[in-house]
Design a protein around this motif. Sequence first.
Motif, short mmCIF file in Angstrom:
data_model
loop_
_atom_site.label_atom_id
_atom_site.label_comp_id
_atom_site.label_asym_id
_atom_site.label_seq_id
_atom_site.Cartn_x
_atom_site.Cartn_y
_atom_site.Cartn_z
N LYS A 77 17.89 60.19 98.72
CA LYS A 77 17.24 58.65 98.02
C LYS A 77 17.66 58.60 96.01
O LYS A 77 17.21 57.76 94.94
CB LYS A 77 15.72 57.61 98.12
CG LYS A 77 15.53 57.40 99.03
CD LYS A 77 14.35 56.87 99.20
CE LYS A 77 14.10 55.75 100.82
NZ LYS A 77 12.68 55.54 100.64
N TRP A 78 17.90 60.04 95.25
CA TRP A 78 18.32 60.78 94.75
C TRP A 78 19.40 61.09 94.31
O TRP A 78 19.97 61.27 95.37
CB TRP A 78 17.25 61.98 94.13
CG TRP A 78 15.41 61.04 94.18
CD1 TRP A 78 14.87 61.25 95.39
CD2 TRP A 78 14.60 60.24 93.14
NE1 TRP A 78 12.84 61.00 94.78
CE2 TRP A 78 13.66 60.26 93.76
CE3 TRP A 78 15.16 59.70 91.52
CZ2 TRP A 78 13.11 59.33 92.75
CZ3 TRP A 78 14.25 58.90 90.92
CH2 TRP A 78 13.13 59.02 91.55
N THR A 79 19.54 61.03 93.06
CA THR A 79 21.18 61.82 92.17
C THR A 79 20.98 62.51 91.28
O THR A 79 20.19 62.20 90.26
CB THR A 79 22.27 60.56 92.12
OG1 THR A 79 23.59 61.18 92.16
CG2 THR A 79 21.63 59.61 91.07
N ALA A 80 21.22 63.55 91.15
CA ALA A 80 21.05 64.33 89.95
C ALA A 80 21.89 64.49 89.05
O ALA A 80 23.47 64.53 88.97
CB ALA A 80 20.81 66.08 90.68
N VAL A 112 16.14 69.57 86.69
CA VAL A 112 16.94 68.57 87.87
C VAL A 112 16.12 67.60 86.92
O VAL A 112 15.61 67.02 87.35
CB VAL A 112 16.73 68.93 88.93
CG1 VAL A 112 17.99 67.78 89.36
CG2 VAL A 112 17.12 70.13 89.33
N THR A 113 17.16 66.82 86.56
CA THR A 113 16.53 65.13 85.62
C THR A 113 17.54 64.58 87.17
O THR A 113 18.57 64.85 87.75
CB THR A 113 16.79 64.35 84.63
OG1 THR A 113 16.89 65.28 83.45
CG2 THR A 113 17.23 63.18 84.04
N VAL A 114 16.97 63.67 88.03
CA VAL A 114 17.60 62.51 88.87
C VAL A 114 17.00 60.88 88.57
O VAL A 114 16.14 61.15 88.21
CB VAL A 114 16.49 63.22 90.68
CG1 VAL A 114 16.70 64.58 90.48
CG2 VAL A 114 15.25 63.36 90.14
N CYS A 115 17.89 60.69 88.67
CA CYS A 115 17.64 59.16 88.94
C CYS A 115 18.02 58.20 90.39
O CYS A 115 18.51 58.93 91.20
CB CYS A 115 19.10 58.00 88.82
SG CYS A 115 18.89 58.85 86.63
N ALA A 116 17.48 57.96 90.47
CA ALA A 116 17.35 56.32 91.96
C ALA A 116 18.24 56.51 92.58
O ALA A 116 19.08 55.20 91.10
CB ALA A 116 16.12 55.83 92.11
N VAL A 117 19.20 56.16 93.21
CA VAL A 117 20.04 55.89 93.58
C VAL A 117 20.20 54.24 93.64
O VAL A 117 21.53 53.64 92.63
CB VAL A 117 20.50 55.54 95.41
CG1 VAL A 117 22.22 55.31 95.48
CG2 VAL A 117 20.76 57.83 95.63
N MET A 118 19.17 53.39 94.04
CA MET A 118 18.63 52.46 93.94
C MET A 118 19.22 51.19 93.02
O MET A 118 18.95 50.52 92.27
CB MET A 118 18.14 51.97 94.82
CG MET A 118 18.38 51.94 96.65
SD MET A 118 20.27 51.59 97.30
CE MET A 118 19.42 49.78 97.61
N SER A 119 18.30 52.55 92.00
CA SER A 119 17.75 52.54 90.30
C SER A 119 18.85 52.94 89.51
O SER A 119 17.15 53.93 89.11
CB SER A 119 16.39 51.61 90.26
OG SER A 119 15.99 51.15 88.99
N PRO A 120 19.31 53.11 88.57
CA PRO A 120 20.35 53.98 88.46
C PRO A 120 19.29 54.59 87.29
O PRO A 120 19.19 55.23 86.32
CB PRO A 120 21.51 53.90 88.37
CG PRO A 120 22.00 53.26 89.09
CD PRO A 120 20.21 52.41 89.31
N THR A 121 18.81 53.60 86.64
CA THR A 121 17.59 53.56 85.58
C THR A 121 16.67 54.31 85.90
O THR A 121 15.82 54.15 84.67
CB THR A 121 17.32 52.46 84.44
OG1 THR A 121 16.54 51.18 85.60
CG2 THR A 121 18.86 51.84 84.12
N THR A 122 16.11 54.18 86.86
CA THR A 122 14.51 54.82 86.92
C THR A 122 15.28 56.58 87.51
O THR A 122 15.72 57.06 87.96
CB THR A 122 14.37 54.34 88.29
OG1 THR A 122 14.82 52.56 88.19
CG2 THR A 122 12.84 54.94 88.97
N CYS A 123 14.41 57.35 86.49
CA CYS A 123 14.92 58.51 86.54
C CYS A 123 14.09 59.73 86.44
O CYS A 123 12.59 59.33 85.76
CB CYS A 123 16.09 59.27 84.80
SG CYS A 123 17.62 58.68 85.15
#
Length: 78
Positions: A52-55, A8-19
């Motif tokens: 804190k993450w979104t898929a 699963v590739t997840v990105c930080a909710v507060m920093s969407p470019t941090t995956c």
Amino acid sequence: MNLIDLIVTVCAVMSPTTCEEKHLVFDWQGSLQQCAMAAPPYIAQWIGEHPKWTAVKWRCEYPHANDHADAGSDTPAG
């Protein structure tokens, strides 16, 4: 029990470019394509436990035997 790697590739909710990629163990009896289609509830559970993450994307792969053999040859940190 048939274990498949759910990647699963997840990105930080507060920093969407941090995956980053998370490797989750998924017990699955079908094909890789069926695994990918059945994965959303499992991913939603993981996201619920890690708010804190979104898929953003995911895939299923068979575990690679060489990955486990190579892991033992690394020098432990510390």
